[in-house]
Design an enzyme around this catalytic site. Sequence first.
Site: not given
Length: 187
Positions: A23, A47-48, A59, A62, A71, A118, A131, A167
């Site tokens: 599968r 939070q996700d 990115r 931060h 995180k 990060h 995240y 950024d």
Amino acid sequence: MQVTRSRIAGVLVMESEPVLDERGWFVRTFDADVAREHGVRAEDFVQDSVSRSHRGVVRGLHVRTGRGEAKLVRCSRGALLDVVVDLRPGSPTYGEWEGFELTEESQRSVYIPAGCAHGFQSLREPSDTSYRIDRPHDPAESLAIAHDDPDLAVAWPLPVTCLSAGDRAARPLSEVRHLLGPALPAR
């Protein structure tokens, strides 16, 4: 689930072997009991989020001011070079960075403690990054550090194809260090 410690205090790499069959595959990407055994309070995650990035996009870097933000990061599709920069004064690895390859095949996760910056670069077209954070997002506490800060010298593996406006405007750590707030302990 196997957990290994990074050379940066408090940074953990969490891995499970995907189970393959006709599968496709199945893998456990998070286990609260295992996390707690290694000092991560699973109940703190509030939070996700998911981002999708094109190949070459960077990115970050931060970090969150004040109390910081812990995180858990995973690449659910594609591949990333995930970068953690230790910004906790008093930490033996203060100002150093470490990179981790996160891929859809491995489903490896990296736990990043509060006080670390990060960022990541997408290595494939496209890459999705998941995240899980321990505080509700507050844009007023967001701080970006230049991805090409010569003092940090992060070795991004590909030419940078795109950065957000924020950024692009990010300044070197030496110019924003004072905005980070009180020292956060290295765990």
